[in-house]
Motif scaffolding. Structure first.
Motif, PDB file in Angstrom:
ATOM      1  N   VAL A   1      -2.327   2.653   9.568  1.00  0.00           N
ATOM      2  CA  VAL A   1      -2.607   1.377  10.233  1.00  0.00           C
ATOM      3  C   VAL A   1      -1.619   1.134  11.366  1.00  0.00           C
ATOM      4  O   VAL A   1      -1.990   0.674  12.453  1.00  0.00           O
ATOM      5  CB  VAL A   1      -2.574   0.227   9.209  1.00  0.00           C
ATOM      6  CG1 VAL A   1      -2.712  -1.118   9.921  1.00  0.00           C
ATOM      7  CG2 VAL A   1      -3.692   0.396   8.192  1.00  0.00           C
ATOM      8  N   GLU A   2      -0.338   1.450  11.134  1.00  0.00           N
ATOM      9  CA  GLU A   2       0.672   1.286  12.190  1.00  0.00           C
ATOM     10  C   GLU A   2       0.303   2.117  13.408  1.00  0.00           C
ATOM     11  O   GLU A   2       0.393   1.653  14.556  1.00  0.00           O
ATOM     12  CB  GLU A   2       2.050   1.713  11.670  1.00  0.00           C
ATOM     13  CG  GLU A   2       2.697   0.719  10.725  1.00  0.00           C
ATOM     14  CD  GLU A   2       4.043   1.209  10.239  1.00  0.00           C
ATOM     15  OE1 GLU A   2       4.358   2.400  10.453  1.00  0.00           O
ATOM     16  OE2 GLU A   2       4.782   0.400   9.646  1.00  0.00           O
ATOM     17  N   ASN A   3      -0.097   3.352  13.190  1.00  0.00           N
ATOM     18  CA  ASN A   3      -0.439   4.241  14.302  1.00  0.00           C
ATOM     19  C   ASN A   3      -1.642   3.738  15.077  1.00  0.00           C
ATOM     20  O   ASN A   3      -1.700   3.850  16.310  1.00  0.00           O
ATOM     21  CB  ASN A   3      -0.705   5.653  13.774  1.00  0.00           C
ATOM     22  CG  ASN A   3       0.564   6.362  13.351  1.00  0.00           C
ATOM     23  OD1 ASN A   3       1.650   6.014  13.803  1.00  0.00           O
ATOM     24  ND2 ASN A   3       0.439   7.347  12.472  1.00  0.00           N
ATOM     25  N   VAL A   4      -2.627   3.176  14.368  1.00  0.00           N
ATOM     26  CA  VAL A   4      -3.803   2.625  15.055  1.00  0.00           C
ATOM     27  C   VAL A   4      -3.383   1.489  15.982  1.00  0.00           C
ATOM     28  O   VAL A   4      -3.758   1.426  17.153  1.00  0.00           O
ATOM     29  CB  VAL A   4      -4.849   2.141  14.023  1.00  0.00           C
ATOM     30  CG1 VAL A   4      -5.940   1.324  14.736  1.00  0.00           C
ATOM     31  CG2 VAL A   4      -5.472   3.317  13.302  1.00  0.00           C
ATOM     32  N   PHE A   5      -2.578   0.574  15.458  1.00  0.00           N
ATOM     33  CA  PHE A   5      -2.167  -0.587  16.254  1.00  0.00           C
ATOM     34  C   PHE A   5      -1.236  -0.190  17.411  1.00  0.00           C
ATOM     35  O   PHE A   5      -1.217  -0.860  18.442  1.00  0.00           O
ATOM     36  CB  PHE A   5      -1.483  -1.619  15.372  1.00  0.00           C
ATOM     37  CG  PHE A   5      -2.442  -2.385  14.481  1.00  0.00           C
ATOM     38  CD1 PHE A   5      -3.697  -2.757  14.932  1.00  0.00           C
ATOM     39  CD2 PHE A   5      -2.090  -2.723  13.187  1.00  0.00           C
ATOM     40  CE1 PHE A   5      -4.573  -3.440  14.122  1.00  0.00           C
ATOM     41  CE2 PHE A   5      -2.957  -3.416  12.366  1.00  0.00           C
ATOM     42  CZ  PHE A   5      -4.211  -3.775  12.834  1.00  0.00           C
ATOM     43  N   LEU A   6      -0.481   0.883  17.220  1.00  0.00           N
ATOM     44  CA  LEU A   6       0.413   1.328  18.270  1.00  0.00           C
ATOM     45  C   LEU A   6      -0.270   2.264  19.266  1.00  0.00           C
ATOM     46  O   LEU A   6       0.364   2.729  20.212  1.00  0.00           O
ATOM     47  CB  LEU A   6       1.637   2.043  17.644  1.00  0.00           C
ATOM     48  CG  LEU A   6       2.586   1.136  16.838  1.00  0.00           C
ATOM     49  CD1 LEU A   6       3.653   1.988  16.140  1.00  0.00           C
ATOM     50  CD2 LEU A   6       3.250   0.115  17.746  1.00  0.00           C
ATOM     51  N   GLY A   7      -1.537   2.533  19.033  1.00  0.00           N
ATOM     52  CA  GLY A   7      -2.289   3.381  19.959  1.00  0.00           C
ATOM     53  C   GLY A   7      -1.976   4.860  19.842  1.00  0.00           C
ATOM     54  O   GLY A   7      -2.266   5.635  20.766  1.00  0.00           O
ATOM     55  N   LYS A   8      -1.430   5.261  18.703  1.00  0.00           N
ATOM     56  CA  LYS A   8      -1.139   6.677  18.508  1.00  0.00           C
ATOM     57  C   LYS A   8      -2.351   7.400  17.946  1.00  0.00           C
ATOM     58  O   LYS A   8      -3.229   6.792  17.328  1.00  0.00           O
ATOM     59  CB  LYS A   8       0.057   6.851  17.547  1.00  0.00           C
ATOM     60  CG  LYS A   8       1.351   6.253  18.071  1.00  0.00           C
ATOM     61  CD  LYS A   8       2.482   6.478  17.092  1.00  0.00           C
ATOM     62  CE  LYS A   8       3.798   5.911  17.597  1.00  0.00           C
ATOM     63  NZ  LYS A   8       4.900   6.114  16.616  1.00  0.00           N
ATOM     64  N   ALA A   9      -2.402   8.680  18.144  1.00  0.00           N
ATOM     65  CA  ALA A   9      -3.503   9.484  17.640  1.00  0.00           C
ATOM     66  C   ALA A   9      -3.486   9.478  16.123  1.00  0.00           C
ATOM     67  O   ALA A   9      -2.434   9.581  15.498  1.00  0.00           O
ATOM     68  CB  ALA A   9      -3.406  10.918  18.164  1.00  0.00           C
ATOM     69  N   VAL A  10      -4.676   9.356  15.518  1.00  0.00           N
ATOM     70  CA  VAL A  10      -4.781   9.358  14.044  1.00  0.00           C
ATOM     71  C   VAL A  10      -5.817  10.396  13.625  1.00  0.00           C
ATOM     72  O   VAL A  10      -6.622  10.849  14.425  1.00  0.00           O
ATOM     73  CB  VAL A  10      -5.180   7.962  13.507  1.00  0.00           C
ATOM     74  CG1 VAL A  10      -4.083   6.973  13.816  1.00  0.00           C
ATOM     75  CG2 VAL A  10      -6.472   7.487  14.124  1.00  0.00           C
TER      76      VAL A  10
ATOM     77  N   PRO B   1       0.848  -1.195   0.000  1.00  0.00           N
ATOM     78  CA  PRO B   1       0.000   0.000   0.000  1.00  0.00           C
ATOM     79  C   PRO B   1       0.877   1.236   0.000  1.00  0.00           C
ATOM     80  O   PRO B   1       2.097   1.150   0.185  1.00  0.00           O
ATOM     81  CB  PRO B   1      -0.762  -0.126   1.317  1.00  0.00           C
ATOM     82  CG  PRO B   1       0.168  -0.878   2.207  1.00  0.00           C
ATOM     83  CD  PRO B   1       0.901  -1.852   1.308  1.00  0.00           C
ATOM     84  N   ASP B   2       0.259   2.394  -0.220  1.00  0.00           N
ATOM     85  CA  ASP B   2       1.073   3.610  -0.181  1.00  0.00           C
ATOM     86  C   ASP B   2       1.496   3.895   1.261  1.00  0.00           C
ATOM     87  O   ASP B   2       0.928   3.366   2.223  1.00  0.00           O
ATOM     88  CB  ASP B   2       0.313   4.807  -0.775  1.00  0.00           C
ATOM     89  CG  ASP B   2      -0.987   5.114  -0.045  1.00  0.00           C
ATOM     90  OD1 ASP B   2      -0.956   5.336   1.194  1.00  0.00           O
ATOM     91  OD2 ASP B   2      -2.049   5.139  -0.685  1.00  0.00           O
ATOM     92  N   ASP B   3       2.496   4.739   1.413  1.00  0.00           N
ATOM     93  CA  ASP B   3       3.093   4.982   2.722  1.00  0.00           C
ATOM     94  C   ASP B   3       2.094   5.573   3.708  1.00  0.00           C
ATOM     95  O   ASP B   3       2.126   5.275   4.903  1.00  0.00           O
ATOM     96  CB  ASP B   3       4.300   5.919   2.577  1.00  0.00           C
ATOM     97  CG  ASP B   3       5.468   5.242   1.873  1.00  0.00           C
ATOM     98  OD1 ASP B   3       5.498   3.999   1.858  1.00  0.00           O
ATOM     99  OD2 ASP B   3       6.331   5.956   1.342  1.00  0.00           O
ATOM    100  N   ALA B   4       1.181   6.423   3.227  1.00  0.00           N
ATOM    101  CA  ALA B   4       0.217   7.059   4.128  1.00  0.00           C
ATOM    102  C   ALA B   4      -0.714   6.024   4.751  1.00  0.00           C
ATOM    103  O   ALA B   4      -0.999   6.072   5.957  1.00  0.00           O
ATOM    104  CB  ALA B   4      -0.586   8.112   3.370  1.00  0.00           C
ATOM    105  N   LEU B   5      -1.188   5.069   3.956  1.00  0.00           N
ATOM    106  CA  LEU B   5      -2.073   4.034   4.480  1.00  0.00           C
ATOM    107  C   LEU B   5      -1.322   3.144   5.464  1.00  0.00           C
ATOM    108  O   LEU B   5      -1.845   2.795   6.531  1.00  0.00           O
ATOM    109  CB  LEU B   5      -2.644   3.199   3.334  1.00  0.00           C
ATOM    110  CG  LEU B   5      -3.545   2.023   3.736  1.00  0.00           C
ATOM    111  CD1 LEU B   5      -4.722   2.506   4.581  1.00  0.00           C
ATOM    112  CD2 LEU B   5      -4.034   1.280   2.494  1.00  0.00           C
ATOM    113  N   THR B   6      -0.084   2.772   5.125  1.00  0.00           N
ATOM    114  CA  THR B   6       0.731   1.951   6.021  1.00  0.00           C
ATOM    115  C   THR B   6       0.944   2.657   7.358  1.00  0.00           C
ATOM    116  O   THR B   6       0.790   2.060   8.431  1.00  0.00           O
ATOM    117  CB  THR B   6       2.095   1.658   5.377  1.00  0.00           C
ATOM    118  OG1 THR B   6       1.896   0.939   4.163  1.00  0.00           O
ATOM    119  CG2 THR B   6       2.962   0.827   6.316  1.00  0.00           C
ATOM    120  N   GLU B   7       1.289   3.942   7.308  1.00  0.00           N
ATOM    121  CA  GLU B   7       1.519   4.705   8.536  1.00  0.00           C
ATOM    122  C   GLU B   7       0.249   4.814   9.372  1.00  0.00           C
ATOM    123  O   GLU B   7       0.293   4.713  10.606  1.00  0.00           O
ATOM    124  CB  GLU B   7       2.039   6.093   8.184  1.00  0.00           C
ATOM    125  CG  GLU B   7       2.400   6.927   9.413  1.00  0.00           C
ATOM    126  CD  GLU B   7       2.970   8.283   9.045  1.00  0.00           C
ATOM    127  OE1 GLU B   7       3.299   9.041   9.972  1.00  0.00           O
ATOM    128  OE2 GLU B   7       3.078   8.585   7.834  1.00  0.00           O
TER     129      GLU B   7
END
Length: 266
Positions: free
Chosen positions: A257-266, A249-255
């Motif tokens: 999903v990563e942030n969601v799983f890491l509990g970061k604000a999205v 996927p493009d970098d924005a989508l990857t980032e």
């Protein structure tokens, strides 16, 4: 060229082994290639080796995720290739799915290279817990028909421990016996199932046992990574891997999903 070489140990726990790796990789690497050795975080385990951890599937999930993230980080930092130098190839499949640089594994590379040359291979392992994982990988790679034998070395843990202290007599005795069993079973090439015995073989200058070649998996891994990078640069192989599972996927989508799983604000 810059290659991220990931080991399944903690740096400094076994200084002699660390030194063997540095000398070994310096010897096999082509001019112009830089190898950066990465290991597990300092607090992963308290013992000299992770032998007591690899037998638990629940922990293997975490190792897989950690090494796969290493592949992602390697690409982000501008490395040309990432390799995992552990016989069970932890994180290889998931790391490959998340990156566009060549990603290679100790086991996969050794097994496919042997098969490419038309050889039946014998695996010499000293950790019973890894036999199931590695033989399942061989089946997944479609190479079960090329596996002549998977021989567990008698008293392998103690033999390896003594060798890491500089006493190689027991190591030579028990690995030679296992090699003979594998050759008797039809092995035409021998592959150390784990990285530490492979480094001991390299240190001892062991290139064959009972008339059968012993593969140097770490050296092969580095040279195959170099080849993969060169082929990609030349356009001989596609820049992106085909198949839905390995499309990125493009970098924005990857980032996101990563942030969601890491509990970061999205």
């Amino acid at each position: 060229m810059k290659i991220w070489f990931h080991k399944h140990t903690v740096e400094g726990r076994l200084p002699l082994l660390d030194e063997w790796y540095r000398k070994h990789l310096a010897e096999v690497t082509s001019p112009g290639t830089e190898i950066v050795i990465k290991t597990l975080p300092e607090g992963t385990y308290d013992t000299e080796t992770p032998f007591d951890l690899v037998k638990f599937g629940a922990l293997q999930i975490h190792f897989n995720a950690y090494f796969a993230r290493g592949a992602v980080e390697a690409e982000r930092q501008g490395f040309d290739a990432w390799v995992i130098a552990a016989g069970q190839d932890p994180g290889l499949h998931d790391g490959r799915a998340q990156t566009s640089i060549p990603t290679l594994g100790y086991g996969e590379t050794s097994f496919f290279y042997s098969a490419m040359l038309g050889y039946r291979f014998g695996v010499l392992g000293f950790m019973p817990a890894l036999r199931e994982i590695i033989t399942e990988n061989i089946e997944r790679y479609g190479l079960t028909g090329r596996l002549a034998a998977y021989e567990l070395v008698d008293d392998g843990h103690e033999a390896v421990r003594q060798a890491l202290d500089g006493d190689f007599d027991r190591f030579i005795e028990v690995f030679d016996a296992a090699a003979k069993r594998a050759v008797d079973a039809g092995a035409q090439v021998l592959i150390p199932g784990e990285g530490i015995p492979a480094e001991i073989f390299w240190h001892l200058g062991t290139k064959e046992l009972h008339g059968v070649p012993v593969i140097d998996p770490a050296g092969l891994l580095v040279r195959q990574a170099e080849l993969a990078v060169h082929l990609k640069r030349l356009g001989v192989v596609p820049r992106s891997t085909a198949g839905y599972w390995f499309r990125r996927p493009d970098d924005a989508l990857t980032e996101h999903v990563e942030n969601v799983f890491l509990g970061k604000a999205v």
